[in-house]
Design a protein around this motif. Sequence first.
Motif, PDB file in Angstrom:
ATOM      1  N   VAL A 154       0.937  -1.100   0.076  1.00  0.00           N
ATOM      2  CA  VAL A 154       0.052   0.008  -0.015  1.00  0.00           C
ATOM      3  C   VAL A 154       0.933   1.290   0.173  1.00  0.00           C
ATOM      4  CG1 VAL A 154      -1.681   1.262   1.538  1.00  0.00           C
ATOM      5  CG2 VAL A 154      -2.112  -1.194   1.020  1.00  0.00           C
ATOM      6  N   ARG A 155       1.934   1.265   0.730  1.00  0.00           N
ATOM      7  CA  ARG A 155       2.755   2.429   0.692  1.00  0.00           C
ATOM      8  C   ARG A 155       3.713   2.506  -0.505  1.00  0.00           C
ATOM      9  NH1 ARG A 155       4.698   4.910   5.477  1.00  0.00           N
ATOM     10  NH2 ARG A 155       6.811   5.116   4.656  1.00  0.00           N
ATOM     11  N   ALA A 156       3.893   1.446  -1.110  1.00  0.00           N
ATOM     12  CA  ALA A 156       4.737   1.612  -2.372  1.00  0.00           C
ATOM     13  C   ALA A 156       3.848   1.569  -3.562  1.00  0.00           C
ATOM     14  CB  ALA A 156       5.601   0.530  -2.458  1.00  0.00           C
ATOM     15  N   ARG A 157       2.537   1.579  -3.493  1.00  0.00           N
ATOM     16  CA  ARG A 157       1.388   1.605  -4.540  1.00  0.00           C
ATOM     17  C   ARG A 157       1.913   0.537  -5.663  1.00  0.00           C
ATOM     18  NH1 ARG A 157      -1.016   3.955  -1.031  1.00  0.00           N
ATOM     19  NH2 ARG A 157      -1.775   6.168  -1.043  1.00  0.00           N
ATOM     20  N   ARG A 158       2.083  -0.641  -5.010  1.00  0.00           N
ATOM     21  CA  ARG A 158       2.215  -1.796  -5.902  1.00  0.00           C
ATOM     22  C   ARG A 158       1.149  -2.963  -5.699  1.00  0.00           C
ATOM     23  NH1 ARG A 158       8.261  -4.292  -5.325  1.00  0.00           N
ATOM     24  NH2 ARG A 158       7.410  -5.461  -7.196  1.00  0.00           N
ATOM     25  N   ALA A 159       0.769  -3.552  -6.996  1.00  0.00           N
ATOM     26  CA  ALA A 159      -0.200  -4.577  -7.051  1.00  0.00           C
ATOM     27  C   ALA A 159       0.514  -5.880  -6.328  1.00  0.00           C
ATOM     28  CB  ALA A 159      -0.494  -4.806  -8.364  1.00  0.00           C
ATOM     29  N   VAL A 160      -0.273  -6.475  -5.894  1.00  0.00           N
ATOM     30  CA  VAL A 160      -0.142  -7.905  -5.025  1.00  0.00           C
ATOM     31  C   VAL A 160      -0.802  -8.965  -5.758  1.00  0.00           C
ATOM     32  CG1 VAL A 160       0.562  -6.642  -2.902  1.00  0.00           C
ATOM     33  CG2 VAL A 160      -1.759  -7.397  -3.368  1.00  0.00           C
ATOM     34  N   GLN A 161      -0.264 -10.332  -5.239  1.00  0.00           N
ATOM     35  CA  GLN A 161      -1.028 -11.592  -5.788  1.00  0.00           C
ATOM     36  C   GLN A 161      -0.901 -12.467  -4.307  1.00  0.00           C
ATOM     37  OE1 GLN A 161       0.766 -13.543  -8.948  1.00  0.00           O
ATOM     38  NE2 GLN A 161      -0.767 -12.766 -10.442  1.00  0.00           N
ATOM     39  N   PHE A 162      -2.011 -13.140  -4.198  1.00  0.00           N
ATOM     40  CA  PHE A 162      -2.061 -13.867  -3.132  1.00  0.00           C
ATOM     41  C   PHE A 162      -3.236 -15.039  -3.224  1.00  0.00           C
ATOM     42  CE2 PHE A 162      -4.500  -9.745  -2.076  1.00  0.00           C
ATOM     43  CZ  PHE A 162      -5.766 -10.365  -1.831  1.00  0.00           C
ATOM     44  N   GLY A 163      -2.990 -15.799  -2.246  1.00  0.00           N
ATOM     45  CA  GLY A 163      -4.124 -17.102  -2.413  1.00  0.00           C
ATOM     46  C   GLY A 163      -5.226 -16.620  -1.469  1.00  0.00           C
ATOM     47  N   TYR A 164      -6.518 -16.754  -1.718  1.00  0.00           N
ATOM     48  CA  TYR A 164      -7.758 -16.338  -1.090  1.00  0.00           C
ATOM     49  C   TYR A 164      -8.771 -17.561  -1.079  1.00  0.00           C
ATOM     50  CZ  TYR A 164     -10.873 -13.025   1.210  1.00  0.00           C
ATOM     51  OH  TYR A 164     -11.758 -12.577   1.936  1.00  0.00           O
ATOM     52  N   ARG A 165      -9.294 -17.746   0.371  1.00  0.00           N
ATOM     53  CA  ARG A 165      -9.975 -18.786   0.401  1.00  0.00           C
ATOM     54  C   ARG A 165     -11.313 -18.208   0.972  1.00  0.00           C
ATOM     55  NH1 ARG A 165      -8.756 -24.183   1.521  1.00  0.00           N
ATOM     56  NH2 ARG A 165      -6.888 -23.751   2.181  1.00  0.00           N
ATOM     57  N   ARG A 166     -12.131 -18.081   0.194  1.00  0.00           N
ATOM     58  CA  ARG A 166     -13.417 -17.393   0.737  1.00  0.00           C
ATOM     59  C   ARG A 166     -14.389 -18.445   1.511  1.00  0.00           C
ATOM     60  NH1 ARG A 166     -16.379 -12.879  -0.649  1.00  0.00           N
ATOM     61  NH2 ARG A 166     -18.823 -12.942  -0.412  1.00  0.00           N
ATOM     62  N   ASP A 167     -14.277 -19.595   0.948  1.00  0.00           N
ATOM     63  CA  ASP A 167     -15.126 -20.760   1.755  1.00  0.00           C
ATOM     64  C   ASP A 167     -14.182 -21.746   2.389  1.00  0.00           C
ATOM     65  OD1 ASP A 167     -16.421 -23.009   2.292  1.00  0.00           O
ATOM     66  OD2 ASP A 167     -18.119 -22.780   0.595  1.00  0.00           O
ATOM     67  N   PRO A 168     -14.130 -21.988   3.613  1.00  0.00           N
ATOM     68  CA  PRO A 168     -13.147 -22.945   4.096  1.00  0.00           C
ATOM     69  C   PRO A 168     -13.028 -24.319   3.564  1.00  0.00           C
ATOM     70  CG  PRO A 168     -14.203 -21.612   5.955  1.00  0.00           C
ATOM     71  CD  PRO A 168     -14.914 -21.316   4.654  1.00  0.00           C
ATOM     72  N   GLY A 169     -14.462 -24.602   3.083  1.00  0.00           N
ATOM     73  CA  GLY A 169     -14.367 -26.040   2.516  1.00  0.00           C
ATOM     74  C   GLY A 169     -13.884 -26.117   1.039  1.00  0.00           C
ATOM     75  N   ARG A 170     -13.224 -25.002   0.647  1.00  0.00           N
ATOM     76  CA  ARG A 170     -13.120 -25.262  -0.826  1.00  0.00           C
ATOM     77  C   ARG A 170     -11.573 -24.694  -1.011  1.00  0.00           C
ATOM     78  NH1 ARG A 170     -18.162 -22.513  -3.844  1.00  0.00           N
ATOM     79  NH2 ARG A 170     -19.753 -24.131  -3.422  1.00  0.00           N
ATOM     80  N   PRO A 171     -10.920 -24.955  -2.169  1.00  0.00           N
ATOM     81  CA  PRO A 171      -9.353 -24.752  -2.497  1.00  0.00           C
ATOM     82  C   PRO A 171      -9.252 -23.175  -2.537  1.00  0.00           C
ATOM     83  CG  PRO A 171     -10.065 -25.782  -4.166  1.00  0.00           C
ATOM     84  CD  PRO A 171     -11.278 -25.948  -3.376  1.00  0.00           C
ATOM     85  N   PRO A 172      -8.190 -22.495  -1.962  1.00  0.00           N
ATOM     86  CA  PRO A 172      -7.850 -21.031  -2.073  1.00  0.00           C
ATOM     87  C   PRO A 172      -7.697 -20.962  -3.661  1.00  0.00           C
ATOM     88  CG  PRO A 172      -5.804 -22.000  -1.479  1.00  0.00           C
ATOM     89  CD  PRO A 172      -6.937 -23.298  -1.422  1.00  0.00           C
ATOM     90  N   VAL A 173      -7.984 -19.560  -4.106  1.00  0.00           N
ATOM     91  CA  VAL A 173      -7.945 -18.974  -5.476  1.00  0.00           C
ATOM     92  C   VAL A 173      -7.029 -17.782  -5.571  1.00  0.00           C
ATOM     93  CG1 VAL A 173      -9.143 -18.176  -7.220  1.00  0.00           C
ATOM     94  CG2 VAL A 173     -10.367 -19.628  -6.026  1.00  0.00           C
TER      95      VAL A 173
END
Length: 343
Positions: A154-173
């Motif tokens: 946020v400070r550097a104004r850079r984009a990021v990538q990460f794995g996100y699990r919205r549903d605990p029963g499903r794999p992250p996206v």
Amino acid sequence: MATAKAERLLNLVIALVNSPRYRTAAWIREKVAGYGDAPTEEAFFRTFERDKQELRESGIPVQTDGADGYRIVAGELTLPELSFTPDETAALALAGRLWSTTALDRAGAGALRKIRDAGPGQQADEPDEFAAADLLQPRVRTGDPAFEPLFAAVRARRAVQFGYRRDPGRPPVTRTVEPYGLVSYHGRWYVIGHDRDRGEQRTFRLSRITEPVSAIGRAGAVRVPPGIDLMAQVRASVRQAPDRSATVLVRPGRAVGLRRSAVAVHSEPGITDTAEPGPEVGRLPGDWDRLSIPMSGLWSTAQRIAGHGPDVVVLEPEDLRTAVVRLLRGARAAGRPAGTERT
């Protein structure tokens, strides 16, 4: 040997503050230590642009004459003399201490030091409210591993990538996000930004980020919409679960945490589990307590219950029962014990 970035930035600030007039980029490349290391003119300008942006984001006003001249006005780097009441001073000190165990520790301490230095001289016999406030230790929790790399992005104004699990029963996206800022809301941290994969603004809860955050692209590439209210965005996107309750069966003497939150408890011997579906449907041997517990959220409640394994059985609602079964089956498939939170 190449000059370290911090040293190069300091050299630039010293050169521009002490200068009686605007200095050109050519002068900076020739005179300021660290910029002569650039092998080409193009490399120099890339480095210089990044350094100017970083100084401005740090609150150091690099001015330009509209052409090719740069300077820093010394008076704009210092605070005027400040005066606070004892209560205001203590509040400021507490605010600085608030972040002492987080990634913002150095920033908070630096801000507090500047305010202290800008205040009037303190007499030897006067109490130091800043020091007195050290007796109190407020804390802001930023235990999520994603907080620090996201804060840096946020400070550097850079984009990021990460794995996100919205549903605990499903794999992250994997998500690619241009972060606008971080907000703490109801005890949880959220990052708000433009989701490149969805093509729209989204809000992500840090506790659901399952993989290391990776910064991508160049610094300064992210443009925050002017006037955006991050807190309002979080409030609008975080749906508050409606007031719901669940009915569960608990073995006597088990699940003390659930019992504390129960709004009703009834002891019933030999209960029949009539829920659908499953081969386990039938009469449950032994004595059980029937509890009515509030649901703060579907999956958070399911995780609390699943941690007690066979000592707790969900009667209703059906979506909670399904969520608990999914978590238990996932734990069994992974070879983990289901009852890790029995009391």
